[in-house]
Design a protein around this motif. Sequence first.
Motif, short mmCIF file in Angstrom:
data_model
loop_
_atom_site.label_atom_id
_atom_site.label_comp_id
_atom_site.label_asym_id
_atom_site.label_seq_id
_atom_site.Cartn_x
_atom_site.Cartn_y
_atom_site.Cartn_z
N ASN A 32 42.04 37.39 47.21
CA ASN A 32 43.47 37.91 47.79
C ASN A 32 44.43 37.59 47.03
O ASN A 32 45.47 36.91 46.77
CB ASN A 32 43.65 36.86 48.94
CG ASN A 32 42.43 36.81 49.91
OD1 ASN A 32 42.39 37.69 50.61
ND2 ASN A 32 41.95 35.90 49.97
N ASN A 34 47.23 39.70 46.38
CA ASN A 34 48.52 39.54 47.40
C ASN A 34 49.16 38.20 47.72
O ASN A 34 50.26 38.00 47.10
CB ASN A 34 48.62 40.75 48.26
CG ASN A 34 48.46 42.22 47.86
OD1 ASN A 34 47.11 42.44 47.75
ND2 ASN A 34 49.54 42.92 47.31
N LEU A 52 52.30 39.54 40.47
CA LEU A 52 51.32 40.38 40.82
C LEU A 52 50.41 40.59 39.74
O LEU A 52 49.22 40.58 40.04
CB LEU A 52 51.88 41.69 41.50
CG LEU A 52 51.07 42.54 42.59
CD1 LEU A 52 50.66 41.39 43.79
CD2 LEU A 52 51.83 43.41 43.22
N THR A 56 46.71 38.99 39.53
CA THR A 56 45.51 39.91 39.54
C THR A 56 44.38 39.54 38.43
O THR A 56 43.21 39.62 38.82
CB THR A 56 45.85 41.35 39.15
OG1 THR A 56 46.73 41.87 40.13
CG2 THR A 56 44.75 42.62 39.09
N SER B 31 40.80 44.85 41.93
CA SER B 31 42.00 45.21 42.66
C SER B 31 41.84 46.76 43.15
O SER B 31 42.47 47.09 44.06
CB SER B 31 43.18 44.92 41.88
OG SER B 31 43.45 43.39 42.00
N LYS B 36 43.79 46.37 46.33
CA LYS B 36 44.45 45.40 46.78
C LYS B 36 45.33 44.88 45.37
O LYS B 36 45.40 45.63 44.58
CB LYS B 36 43.44 43.89 46.76
CG LYS B 36 42.81 43.67 48.32
CD LYS B 36 42.06 42.49 48.13
CE LYS B 36 41.41 42.40 49.26
NZ LYS B 36 40.30 41.27 49.56
N GLY B 37 46.32 44.09 45.66
CA GLY B 37 47.10 43.42 44.41
C GLY B 37 48.01 44.68 44.08
O GLY B 37 48.66 45.31 44.85
N LEU B 40 47.53 47.97 46.01
CA LEU B 40 47.72 48.05 47.44
C LEU B 40 48.39 48.98 47.97
O LEU B 40 49.66 49.41 47.38
CB LEU B 40 48.49 46.44 47.87
CG LEU B 40 48.51 46.26 49.34
CD1 LEU B 40 47.17 45.92 49.99
CD2 LEU B 40 49.73 45.39 49.61
#
Lengths: 165, 161
Positions: A32, A34, A52, A56, B31, B36-37, B40
Amino acid sequence: MKRILDNDFAAMLVRVFLGFVFIVAAVDKAANPNAFAVSIGYYKLIGPDASLVIATVLPWVELLCGIFLVFGYMPRGSSLLVLLMLAVFTAGVISGILRNLDISCGCFSPDPAVGKIGWMKVFENSGLILLSVFSLFSRSERTTVSVLSHSSPEASDNAKKATLS
Amino acid sequence: MVTSDISKFTLAVREAIVIVLASAALGFSYSFVMKKGLFLPPTPLIAAPQTVVPPEFISYEEAIKLFNEGTVLFADARNQYDYKLGHIPGAVNVPLKEFALHTSPLANTPRDRLIITYCDGEDCNSSIELAQKLSEVGFTKVRMFFGGWNEWQQHNLTTEQ
Protein backbone atom coordinates in the motif's frame (compact mmCIF):
# COMPACT_ATOMS: atom_id res chain seq x y z
CA MET A 1 33.40 -8.70 22.81
CA LYS A 2 35.70 -10.16 20.17
CA ARG A 3 34.38 -13.66 20.97
CA ILE A 4 30.78 -12.57 20.55
CA LEU A 5 31.58 -10.96 17.19
CA ASP A 6 33.14 -14.26 16.09
CA ASN A 7 30.21 -16.36 17.32
CA ASP A 8 28.37 -17.93 14.37
CA PHE A 9 25.24 -18.77 16.33
CA ALA A 10 24.83 -15.26 17.84
CA ALA A 11 25.40 -13.67 14.43
CA MET A 12 22.81 -15.91 12.78
CA LEU A 13 20.29 -15.38 15.58
CA VAL A 14 20.60 -11.59 15.36
CA ARG A 15 20.42 -11.62 11.57
CA VAL A 16 17.32 -13.81 11.48
CA PHE A 17 15.57 -11.76 14.17
CA LEU A 18 16.32 -8.45 12.44
CA GLY A 19 15.32 -9.99 9.14
CA PHE A 20 11.92 -11.09 10.40
CA VAL A 21 11.27 -7.70 11.99
CA PHE A 22 11.98 -5.95 8.69
CA ILE A 23 9.95 -8.43 6.63
CA VAL A 24 6.94 -7.94 8.92
CA ALA A 25 7.43 -4.18 8.81
CA ALA A 26 7.68 -4.10 5.02
CA VAL A 27 4.86 -6.28 3.68
CA ASP A 28 1.87 -4.06 4.45
CA LYS A 29 3.68 -0.89 3.38
CA ALA A 30 5.00 -2.39 0.14
CA ALA A 31 1.46 -3.44 -0.78
CA ASN A 32 0.00 0.00 0.00
CA PRO A 33 2.45 2.70 -1.12
CA ASN A 34 -0.21 5.42 -1.18
CA ALA A 35 -1.25 4.80 2.41
CA PHE A 36 2.40 4.67 3.47
CA ALA A 37 3.06 7.98 1.68
CA VAL A 38 0.29 9.51 3.81
CA SER A 39 1.99 8.13 6.96
CA ILE A 40 5.29 9.71 5.86
CA GLY A 41 3.45 12.98 5.18
CA TYR A 42 2.22 13.09 8.79
CA TYR A 43 5.80 13.82 9.87
CA LYS A 44 5.72 17.07 7.84
CA LEU A 45 9.37 16.78 6.93
CA ILE A 46 9.07 16.29 3.17
CA GLY A 47 6.58 17.10 0.45
CA PRO A 48 3.91 14.75 -0.97
CA ASP A 49 5.85 13.89 -4.16
CA ALA A 50 8.99 12.93 -2.25
CA SER A 51 6.83 10.97 0.23
CA LEU A 52 5.35 8.98 -2.64
CA VAL A 53 8.76 8.16 -4.14
CA ILE A 54 10.07 7.07 -0.74
CA ALA A 55 6.89 5.05 -0.09
CA THR A 56 7.41 3.29 -3.43
CA VAL A 57 11.01 2.24 -2.76
CA LEU A 58 11.60 2.11 1.01
CA PRO A 59 9.33 -0.85 1.89
CA TRP A 60 11.09 -2.90 -0.79
CA VAL A 61 14.49 -2.00 0.66
CA GLU A 62 13.15 -3.20 4.03
CA LEU A 63 11.74 -6.37 2.48
CA LEU A 64 14.88 -7.28 0.55
CA CYS A 65 17.12 -6.51 3.53
CA GLY A 66 14.84 -8.63 5.74
CA ILE A 67 14.88 -11.60 3.37
CA PHE A 68 18.62 -11.31 2.80
CA LEU A 69 19.33 -11.13 6.53
CA VAL A 70 17.23 -14.22 7.21
CA PHE A 71 19.05 -16.19 4.51
CA GLY A 72 22.48 -14.67 5.20
CA TYR A 73 22.74 -13.29 1.69
CA MET A 74 24.75 -10.07 1.31
CA PRO A 75 24.60 -9.66 5.10
CA ARG A 76 26.92 -6.66 5.40
CA GLY A 77 25.07 -4.56 2.88
CA SER A 78 21.71 -5.52 4.41
CA SER A 79 22.96 -4.74 7.93
CA LEU A 80 24.37 -1.39 6.79
CA LEU A 81 21.07 -0.43 5.17
CA VAL A 82 19.05 -1.60 8.18
CA LEU A 83 21.28 0.50 10.43
CA LEU A 84 20.89 3.57 8.21
CA MET A 85 17.11 3.13 7.97
CA LEU A 86 16.73 2.70 11.73
CA ALA A 87 18.86 5.81 12.35
CA VAL A 88 16.69 7.88 9.99
CA PHE A 89 13.42 6.44 11.37
CA THR A 90 14.51 7.16 14.94
CA ALA A 91 15.53 10.72 14.06
CA GLY A 92 12.10 11.20 12.45
CA VAL A 93 10.27 9.85 15.49
CA ILE A 94 12.30 12.04 17.90
CA SER A 95 11.67 15.06 15.69
CA GLY A 96 7.93 14.27 15.74
CA ILE A 97 7.89 13.88 19.52
CA LEU A 98 9.75 17.17 19.99
CA ARG A 99 7.23 18.93 17.73
CA ASN A 100 4.36 17.39 19.75
CA LEU A 101 2.96 15.61 16.70
CA ASP A 102 0.14 13.24 17.64
CA ILE A 103 0.70 10.86 14.73
CA SER A 104 1.04 7.18 14.05
CA CYS A 105 4.54 5.85 13.48
CA GLY A 106 3.99 4.22 10.09
CA CYS A 107 6.68 1.74 11.17
CA PHE A 108 4.87 -1.57 10.80
CA SER A 109 1.71 -0.53 9.00
CA PRO A 110 0.42 2.45 7.04
CA ASP A 111 -2.80 2.21 9.10
CA PRO A 112 -3.07 5.56 10.93
CA ALA A 113 -4.61 3.83 13.96
CA VAL A 114 -1.58 1.61 14.57
CA GLY A 115 1.33 2.57 16.83
CA LYS A 116 1.56 6.19 17.86
CA ILE A 117 5.04 7.69 18.02
CA GLY A 118 6.56 8.04 21.49
CA TRP A 119 9.69 7.46 23.51
CA MET A 120 8.83 3.74 23.66
CA LYS A 121 9.28 3.62 19.89
CA VAL A 122 12.66 5.34 20.25
CA PHE A 123 13.62 2.74 22.86
CA GLU A 124 12.58 -0.13 20.58
CA ASN A 125 14.50 1.34 17.67
CA SER A 126 17.58 1.82 19.85
CA GLY A 127 17.55 -1.91 20.60
CA LEU A 128 17.26 -2.72 16.90
CA ILE A 129 20.10 -0.27 16.13
CA LEU A 130 22.36 -2.13 18.59
CA LEU A 131 21.49 -5.44 16.92
CA SER A 132 22.14 -4.05 13.44
CA VAL A 133 25.52 -2.66 14.56
CA PHE A 134 26.36 -6.11 15.91
CA SER A 135 25.25 -7.72 12.65
CA LEU A 136 27.30 -5.24 10.62
CA PHE A 137 30.50 -5.78 12.61
CA SER A 138 30.05 -9.51 13.15
CA ARG A 139 33.04 -11.42 11.81
CA SER A 140 31.10 -14.65 11.43
CA GLU A 141 30.88 -15.57 7.78
CA ARG A 142 30.15 -19.30 8.00
CA THR A 143 26.40 -18.89 7.69
CA THR A 144 26.42 -16.14 5.06
CA VAL A 145 26.82 -15.74 1.33
CA SER A 146 27.87 -12.60 -0.49
CA VAL A 147 27.74 -12.48 -4.26
CA LEU A 148 30.08 -9.52 -4.34
CA SER A 149 32.70 -10.91 -1.94
CA HIS A 150 34.52 -12.80 -4.70
CA SER A 151 35.61 -9.50 -6.17
CA SER A 152 36.54 -7.81 -2.89
CA PRO A 153 40.28 -7.22 -2.27
CA GLU A 154 40.16 -9.34 0.87
CA ALA A 155 38.51 -12.24 -0.90
CA SER A 156 41.07 -12.01 -3.71
CA ASP A 157 43.91 -12.07 -1.17
CA ASN A 158 42.39 -15.12 0.55
CA ALA A 159 41.97 -16.85 -2.78
CA LYS A 160 45.62 -16.17 -3.66
CA LYS A 161 46.80 -17.48 -0.28
CA ALA A 162 44.71 -20.61 -0.70
CA THR A 163 46.19 -21.17 -4.16
CA LEU A 164 49.76 -20.68 -2.91
CA SER A 165 49.35 -23.07 -0.03
CA MET B 1 43.60 -5.26 9.85
CA VAL B 2 42.80 -1.71 8.70
CA THR B 3 42.85 -2.80 5.06
CA SER B 4 40.57 -5.68 5.95
CA ASP B 5 38.11 -3.35 7.70
CA ILE B 6 38.14 -0.94 4.77
CA SER B 7 37.52 -3.73 2.29
CA LYS B 8 34.65 -5.06 4.44
CA PHE B 9 33.15 -1.59 4.57
CA THR B 10 33.58 -1.19 0.82
CA LEU B 11 31.88 -4.54 0.36
CA ALA B 12 29.01 -3.48 2.63
CA VAL B 13 28.53 -0.24 0.66
CA ARG B 14 28.58 -2.08 -2.66
CA GLU B 15 26.07 -4.64 -1.42
CA ALA B 16 23.89 -1.84 -0.06
CA ILE B 17 23.92 -0.07 -3.44
CA VAL B 18 22.92 -3.30 -5.20
CA ILE B 19 20.05 -3.84 -2.71
CA VAL B 20 18.78 -0.26 -3.09
CA LEU B 21 18.85 -0.48 -6.89
CA ALA B 22 17.07 -3.85 -6.84
CA SER B 23 14.48 -2.47 -4.39
CA ALA B 24 13.86 0.59 -6.55
CA ALA B 25 13.35 -1.66 -9.58
CA LEU B 26 10.95 -3.90 -7.63
CA GLY B 27 9.09 -0.99 -6.05
CA PHE B 28 8.56 0.92 -9.29
CA SER B 29 7.65 -2.27 -11.18
CA TYR B 30 5.12 -3.31 -8.52
CA SER B 31 3.54 0.16 -8.46
CA PHE B 32 3.44 0.26 -12.25
CA VAL B 33 1.85 -3.17 -12.62
CA MET B 34 -0.60 -2.77 -9.72
CA LYS B 35 -1.38 0.88 -10.63
CA LYS B 36 -0.49 2.09 -7.16
CA GLY B 37 1.70 4.81 -5.65
CA LEU B 38 3.21 7.02 -8.36
CA PHE B 39 1.18 5.20 -10.98
CA LEU B 40 -2.20 5.48 -9.28
CA PRO B 41 -4.79 6.57 -11.86
CA PRO B 42 -6.21 10.05 -11.21
CA THR B 43 -9.71 8.62 -10.79
CA PRO B 44 -10.49 5.67 -8.51
CA LEU B 45 -10.76 2.33 -10.28
CA ILE B 46 -13.84 1.38 -8.28
CA ALA B 47 -16.45 4.05 -7.81
CA ALA B 48 -17.81 4.41 -4.31
CA PRO B 49 -21.51 3.65 -3.87
CA GLN B 50 -23.50 6.79 -4.67
CA THR B 51 -24.87 7.16 -1.16
CA VAL B 52 -21.41 6.95 0.44
CA VAL B 53 -19.21 10.00 0.27
CA PRO B 54 -15.65 9.16 1.41
CA PRO B 55 -14.31 11.39 4.19
CA GLU B 56 -12.86 14.58 2.80
CA PHE B 57 -11.28 17.66 4.34
CA ILE B 58 -13.21 20.88 4.73
CA SER B 59 -11.88 24.36 5.42
CA TYR B 60 -12.95 26.45 8.39
CA GLU B 61 -15.10 28.59 6.04
CA GLU B 62 -17.07 25.50 5.07
CA ALA B 63 -17.18 24.34 8.68
CA ILE B 64 -18.62 27.69 9.86
CA LYS B 65 -21.12 27.73 7.02
CA LEU B 66 -22.40 24.28 7.94
CA PHE B 67 -22.31 25.18 11.65
CA ASN B 68 -24.49 28.24 10.99
CA GLU B 69 -26.90 26.17 8.91
CA GLY B 70 -27.34 23.98 11.98
CA THR B 71 -27.71 20.73 10.10
CA VAL B 72 -24.30 19.33 10.92
CA LEU B 73 -23.10 17.38 13.94
CA PHE B 74 -19.52 17.99 15.07
CA ALA B 75 -17.66 15.01 16.55
CA ASP B 76 -14.75 15.97 18.81
CA ALA B 77 -12.10 13.24 18.57
CA ARG B 78 -10.04 14.56 21.49
CA ASN B 79 -10.07 13.10 24.98
CA GLN B 80 -12.73 13.96 27.54
CA TYR B 81 -10.43 16.34 29.45
CA ASP B 82 -9.70 18.51 26.42
CA TYR B 83 -13.36 18.38 25.39
CA LYS B 84 -14.46 19.66 28.79
CA LEU B 85 -11.98 22.55 28.59
CA GLY B 86 -13.76 23.76 25.49
CA HIS B 87 -15.32 22.55 22.28
CA ILE B 88 -17.36 23.63 19.29
CA PRO B 89 -20.94 24.33 20.49
CA GLY B 90 -23.13 21.30 20.05
CA ALA B 91 -20.21 18.98 19.39
CA VAL B 92 -20.35 15.50 20.86
CA ASN B 93 -17.26 13.94 22.37
CA VAL B 94 -16.14 10.77 20.59
CA PRO B 95 -12.62 10.11 21.96
CA LEU B 96 -10.77 8.17 19.30
CA LYS B 97 -8.88 5.96 21.73
CA GLU B 98 -12.08 4.62 23.30
CA PHE B 99 -14.12 4.48 20.11
CA ALA B 100 -16.88 1.90 20.10
CA LEU B 101 -20.03 2.82 18.23
CA HIS B 102 -22.52 1.27 20.66
CA THR B 103 -21.16 3.32 23.57
CA SER B 104 -20.54 6.53 21.66
CA PRO B 105 -22.96 9.48 21.52
CA LEU B 106 -23.40 8.65 17.84
CA ALA B 107 -24.94 5.23 18.51
CA ASN B 108 -28.47 6.41 17.69
CA THR B 109 -27.52 9.02 15.11
CA PRO B 110 -28.95 8.42 11.62
CA ARG B 111 -26.20 7.06 9.42
CA ASP B 112 -26.87 9.65 6.72
CA ARG B 113 -26.44 12.61 9.07
CA LEU B 114 -23.63 14.98 8.05
CA ILE B 115 -20.85 14.62 10.65
CA ILE B 116 -17.70 16.71 10.85
CA THR B 117 -14.81 15.32 12.87
CA TYR B 118 -12.11 17.47 14.38
CA CYS B 119 -9.28 17.30 16.92
CA ASP B 120 -6.69 19.85 18.05
CA GLY B 121 -5.61 20.85 14.58
CA GLU B 122 -2.86 20.23 12.09
CA ASP B 123 -0.62 18.50 14.62
CA CYS B 124 -3.00 15.62 15.20
CA ASN B 125 -4.64 13.10 12.96
CA SER B 126 -7.31 11.80 15.33
CA SER B 127 -9.96 13.56 13.23
CA ILE B 128 -8.85 11.59 10.16
CA GLU B 129 -8.81 8.31 12.06
CA LEU B 130 -12.23 8.97 13.59
CA ALA B 131 -13.66 9.90 10.19
CA GLN B 132 -12.35 6.65 8.77
CA LYS B 133 -13.84 4.65 11.64
CA LEU B 134 -17.21 6.37 11.28
CA SER B 135 -17.24 5.61 7.55
CA GLU B 136 -16.36 2.01 8.30
CA VAL B 137 -19.31 1.61 10.68
CA GLY B 138 -21.77 2.97 8.15
CA PHE B 139 -21.90 6.76 8.35
CA THR B 140 -22.22 7.99 4.80
CA LYS B 141 -21.55 11.72 5.11
CA VAL B 142 -18.41 12.31 7.11
CA ARG B 143 -16.09 15.29 6.71
CA MET B 144 -12.87 16.27 8.48
CA PHE B 145 -12.21 19.78 9.76
CA PHE B 146 -8.43 19.47 9.86
CA GLY B 147 -7.87 22.98 11.22
CA GLY B 148 -9.68 21.69 14.28
CA TRP B 149 -10.03 23.28 17.67
CA ASN B 150 -6.96 25.51 17.22
CA GLU B 151 -8.29 27.11 14.04
CA TRP B 152 -11.77 27.45 15.50
CA GLN B 153 -10.33 29.43 18.40
CA GLN B 154 -8.01 31.50 16.19
CA HIS B 155 -11.00 32.81 14.32
CA ASN B 156 -12.66 33.79 17.59
CA LEU B 157 -15.62 31.60 16.88
CA THR B 158 -18.07 30.74 19.61
CA THR B 159 -17.05 28.00 21.97
CA GLU B 160 -18.78 25.95 24.62
CA GLN B 161 -17.56 24.39 27.86
